[in-house]
Design a protein around this motif. Sequence first.
Motif, PDB file in Angstrom:
ATOM      1  N   ARG A 179       9.089  -0.775 -13.036  1.00 51.17           N
ATOM      2  CA  ARG A 179       8.601  -0.257 -11.735  1.00 51.17           C
ATOM      3  C   ARG A 179       7.456  -0.553 -10.708  1.00 51.17           C
ATOM      4  O   ARG A 179       6.710  -0.910 -11.352  1.00 51.17           O
ATOM      5  CB  ARG A 179       8.920   1.292 -12.126  1.00 51.17           C
ATOM      6  CG  ARG A 179       9.801   2.069 -12.993  1.00 51.17           C
ATOM      7  CD  ARG A 179      10.199   3.308 -13.646  1.00 51.17           C
ATOM      8  NE  ARG A 179       8.809   3.865 -13.879  1.00 51.17           N
ATOM      9  CZ  ARG A 179       8.060   4.769 -13.897  1.00 51.17           C
ATOM     10  NH1 ARG A 179       8.903   5.747 -13.970  1.00 51.17           N
ATOM     11  NH2 ARG A 179       7.521   5.213 -14.953  1.00 51.17           N
ATOM     12  N   LEU A 180       7.732   0.001  -9.922  1.00 48.69           N
ATOM     13  CA  LEU A 180       6.550  -0.089  -9.157  1.00 48.69           C
ATOM     14  C   LEU A 180       6.022   1.732  -9.054  1.00 48.69           C
ATOM     15  O   LEU A 180       7.180   2.411  -8.304  1.00 48.69           O
ATOM     16  CB  LEU A 180       6.650  -0.009  -7.491  1.00 48.69           C
ATOM     17  CG  LEU A 180       6.521  -2.196  -6.687  1.00 48.69           C
ATOM     18  CD1 LEU A 180       6.828  -2.161  -5.557  1.00 48.69           C
ATOM     19  CD2 LEU A 180       5.042  -2.299  -6.961  1.00 48.69           C
ATOM     20  N   ARG A 181       4.716   1.207  -8.946  1.00 48.56           N
ATOM     21  CA  ARG A 181       3.850   3.228  -8.787  1.00 48.56           C
ATOM     22  C   ARG A 181       2.287   2.454  -8.003  1.00 48.56           C
ATOM     23  O   ARG A 181       2.189   2.193  -8.243  1.00 48.56           O
ATOM     24  CB  ARG A 181       3.642   3.884 -10.169  1.00 48.56           C
ATOM     25  CG  ARG A 181       2.957   2.901 -11.018  1.00 48.56           C
ATOM     26  CD  ARG A 181       3.346   3.476 -12.527  1.00 48.56           C
ATOM     27  NE  ARG A 181       3.378   5.473 -12.618  1.00 48.56           N
ATOM     28  CZ  ARG A 181       3.900   5.943 -13.235  1.00 48.56           C
ATOM     29  NH1 ARG A 181       4.061   5.061 -14.243  1.00 48.56           N
ATOM     30  NH2 ARG A 181       3.915   7.016 -13.337  1.00 48.56           N
ATOM     31  N   CYS A 182       2.381   3.934  -7.321  1.00 45.23           N
ATOM     32  CA  CYS A 182       1.126   3.718  -6.767  1.00 45.23           C
ATOM     33  C   CYS A 182      -0.075   3.613  -7.626  1.00 45.23           C
ATOM     34  O   CYS A 182       0.335   4.699  -8.624  1.00 45.23           O
ATOM     35  CB  CYS A 182       0.711   4.818  -6.022  1.00 45.23           C
ATOM     36  SG  CYS A 182      -1.028   4.895  -4.941  1.00 45.23           S
ATOM     37  N   SER A 183      -0.886   3.608  -7.063  1.00 48.52           N
ATOM     38  CA  SER A 183      -2.293   3.504  -8.272  1.00 48.52           C
ATOM     39  C   SER A 183      -2.993   4.680  -9.284  1.00 48.52           C
ATOM     40  O   SER A 183      -3.667   5.056  -9.341  1.00 48.52           O
ATOM     41  CB  SER A 183      -3.308   2.112  -7.765  1.00 48.52           C
ATOM     42  OG  SER A 183      -3.603   2.931  -7.078  1.00 48.52           O
ATOM     43  N   SER A 184      -2.482   5.732  -7.630  1.00 50.12           N
ATOM     44  CA  SER A 184      -3.079   7.217  -7.788  1.00 50.12           C
ATOM     45  C   SER A 184      -3.060   7.376  -8.890  1.00 50.12           C
ATOM     46  O   SER A 184      -3.491   8.743  -9.527  1.00 50.12           O
ATOM     47  CB  SER A 184      -3.296   7.709  -6.783  1.00 50.12           C
ATOM     48  OG  SER A 184      -1.504   7.729  -7.317  1.00 50.12           O
TER      49      SER A 184
ATOM     50  N   LYS B 180       0.574  -1.506  -0.444  1.00 51.95           N
ATOM     51  CA  LYS B 180       0.065  -0.741  -0.299  1.00 51.95           C
ATOM     52  C   LYS B 180       0.370   1.166  -0.360  1.00 51.95           C
ATOM     53  O   LYS B 180       2.297   1.415   0.877  1.00 51.95           O
ATOM     54  CB  LYS B 180      -1.094  -0.012   1.470  1.00 51.95           C
ATOM     55  CG  LYS B 180      -1.655  -0.989   1.636  1.00 51.95           C
ATOM     56  CD  LYS B 180      -2.978  -0.918   0.347  1.00 51.95           C
ATOM     57  CE  LYS B 180      -3.868  -2.138   0.807  1.00 51.95           C
ATOM     58  NZ  LYS B 180      -5.393  -2.028  -0.803  1.00 51.95           N
ATOM     59  N   CYS B 181       0.346   2.345  -0.282  1.00 54.80           N
ATOM     60  CA  CYS B 181       1.163   4.254  -0.638  1.00 54.80           C
ATOM     61  C   CYS B 181       0.872   4.568   0.915  1.00 54.80           C
ATOM     62  O   CYS B 181      -0.332   4.431   1.747  1.00 54.80           O
ATOM     63  CB  CYS B 181       0.412   4.720  -1.672  1.00 54.80           C
ATOM     64  SG  CYS B 181       0.837   6.330  -1.449  1.00 54.80           S
ATOM     65  N   GLY B 182       1.847   4.902   1.091  1.00 53.30           N
ATOM     66  CA  GLY B 182       1.862   5.729   2.998  1.00 53.30           C
ATOM     67  C   GLY B 182       1.093   6.972   2.227  1.00 53.30           C
ATOM     68  O   GLY B 182       0.886   7.502   3.924  1.00 53.30           O
ATOM     69  N   ARG B 183       0.790   7.451   1.630  1.00 51.42           N
ATOM     70  CA  ARG B 183       0.035   8.220   1.944  1.00 51.42           C
ATOM     71  C   ARG B 183      -0.886   8.712   1.262  1.00 51.42           C
ATOM     72  O   ARG B 183      -2.053   9.667   1.716  1.00 51.42           O
ATOM     73  CB  ARG B 183       1.052   9.722   0.113  1.00 51.42           C
ATOM     74  CG  ARG B 183       2.116  10.070   0.848  1.00 51.42           C
ATOM     75  CD  ARG B 183       2.488  11.723  -0.383  1.00 51.42           C
ATOM     76  NE  ARG B 183       3.804  12.045  -0.034  1.00 51.42           N
ATOM     77  CZ  ARG B 183       3.956  13.285  -0.189  1.00 51.42           C
ATOM     78  NH1 ARG B 183       3.585  13.791  -1.605  1.00 51.42           N
ATOM     79  NH2 ARG B 183       5.327  13.855   0.170  1.00 51.42           N
ATOM     80  N   CYS B 184      -1.587   7.909  -0.124  1.00 52.45           N
ATOM     81  CA  CYS B 184      -2.766   7.873  -0.024  1.00 52.45           C
ATOM     82  C   CYS B 184      -3.814   6.244   0.011  1.00 52.45           C
ATOM     83  O   CYS B 184      -5.229   6.310   0.096  1.00 52.45           O
ATOM     84  CB  CYS B 184      -3.252   8.325  -1.575  1.00 52.45           C
ATOM     85  SG  CYS B 184      -3.189   6.744  -2.754  1.00 52.45           S
ATOM     86  N   GLY B 185      -2.125   5.714   0.222  1.00 52.21           N
ATOM     87  CA  GLY B 185      -3.495   3.873   0.935  1.00 52.21           C
ATOM     88  C   GLY B 185      -3.403   3.223  -0.142  1.00 52.21           C
ATOM     89  O   GLY B 185      -3.927   1.660   0.838  1.00 52.21           O
ATOM     90  N   LYS B 186      -3.515   3.672  -1.404  1.00 52.57           N
ATOM     91  CA  LYS B 186      -3.926   2.583  -2.495  1.00 52.57           C
ATOM     92  C   LYS B 186      -2.674   1.315  -2.649  1.00 52.57           C
ATOM     93  O   LYS B 186      -2.064   1.740  -2.480  1.00 52.57           O
ATOM     94  CB  LYS B 186      -4.307   3.358  -3.235  1.00 52.57           C
ATOM     95  CG  LYS B 186      -5.430   4.449  -3.403  1.00 52.57           C
ATOM     96  CD  LYS B 186      -5.269   5.506  -4.467  1.00 52.57           C
ATOM     97  CE  LYS B 186      -7.045   6.188  -4.681  1.00 52.57           C
ATOM     98  NZ  LYS B 186      -7.143   6.888  -6.158  1.00 52.57           N
TER      99      LYS B 186
END
Length: 537
Positions: free
Chosen positions: A367-372, A340-346
């Motif tokens: 690359r790993l990237r947040c789904s946002s 999970k992303c520490g900023r938005c939780g996605k």
Amino acid sequence: MPVTFSDLWPTDLLDEAGWSASERRELTDLLERMSALPATAPRVLLSIRLSILTEETTSPVRQELDLVRMAVERESRVVGIARDLGVSATKVPPWKRPQLGDWISNRAPEFDEILFWKLDRFVRRISDLHLMIEWCKEYQKILAAKNDPIDLSTEFGQFMVTIIAGMARIEAANTGIRIESLWKFSRTVERRWLIGKPVYGYKTETAEEGTKILVIDPEKARVLRWVYSMVVRGSSLYRACKMLTRAGLLPPNKGQWSSGNLKVILINPALMGYRVYRPEGHKQGKPPLIAYSSEGTPIQIAEGIFSKEEFDRIQGILEARANKEVKQQNRRTPFLGSIKCGRCGKNWYDTAKSWERASGEKVNTSRLRCSSYLTGPCGMKALNQPEQIYALLKETVLDEIGDYEVIHRKYARGDDNLARKLQLEEQISHYMKALEPGGSYRDGGFIEAKANETLASLGRELAGIDPESVEDRWTYESQGVTYRQHWEAKGIGQMEEDLIRSGITFVIYEDHADLNVPHDIKERLVVRGDFFQSKRI
């Protein structure tokens, strides 16, 4: 602890549901009769369901009263009520409903019978009824209806279930034939819209003569025309999706725009205003086929958003791009749903890509990237070495819970122990009575000594029976392995499944990562077999 009147029908619930004074009095009388039943009386769960409460529907109050009467007539005790109001029986099977599902999945040892008002109040899909009947046989439960001849405790009830199932299969087959016939007819009728959901960019309207026709949806058509211009100028579908999302334009099925669902729209010949159809066995993701008239020309049912030349042009561009890609087989994001992303939780996604440059050089990136990033970046930077994150996650999880035992939950019946307990109690009562003064075993000699010896033996056996073992219950059995050993044997896929099931998450921040383990992790890790999932085809 026995269930009380106030547990099942608290005052505030009766007030909210609109129980009248006479209905409350009748309920009280019924419960008084029920309280006189022996402790061994069958335990009943009442299932109440309504999709929408209207003047034409049978109120929950009436359903409950009828079912309590039925329970009293069957000499059974009500121990629970599953009230699932506003729940569709077609869309939600019994085992997935908020209240009934909890009783079926987690509280099965607490009841012996499920009573419901009418078949359509319980299930609408014949496959759901079949699975519930199988579950009842597996767990030795009774299913019975107040207003339908369904009662698994009787041979006639089981016979009626078989008949109803057969009739439902015939009706389902006939429905399929009627729908297929309607589709065939619709392909011969120009301009009229008879069946199906219009492709994105169109909507239905009622013409002056009362027939339904297909017309262009101006706003959605502008979206498609804009996408067309972007693609023709060389822009990717991914970039178009990002811009559509940022503009607040909703995709056809809500959620968010993606290259995949946008491409499915763009390859549909219906965007030229043609009637299209999907024959049986048509692969998902492939464009539907154009319906042709008896003269061999495409059936035109609406004005086209794209001309044939424009449609062919965009198909050529999309096909050329697809041919240049070097597709990577079986590529998926490891631990999807746990990272999970520490900023938005996605969720974080592994955006592994492979392609070929004009020079012929093959390029691979991961690359790993947040789904946002699809809906507007939250500010977290992508990570260029995903494998290091996966290794760190595995190592941290193993340190935290790797030595926990793998525990499985099993359903244990108390029938055998209960029968033996009752038999012992009866035998002990017999010997105690016979050993009383004047009793047949009270002779002061050999017979009395043997009777006392037998009585003592029966008493020891009775004392050795665990009181909990005479009732249906859940048992928890160790599999003799730790999760570390379990994952070594079963592989990374099993570890991913267990992390999702137990709610463990690995949260990535700018400068560190945290493993979040629920406080009740041992309970969450218990493997609870899903009867209905295992029976699904």
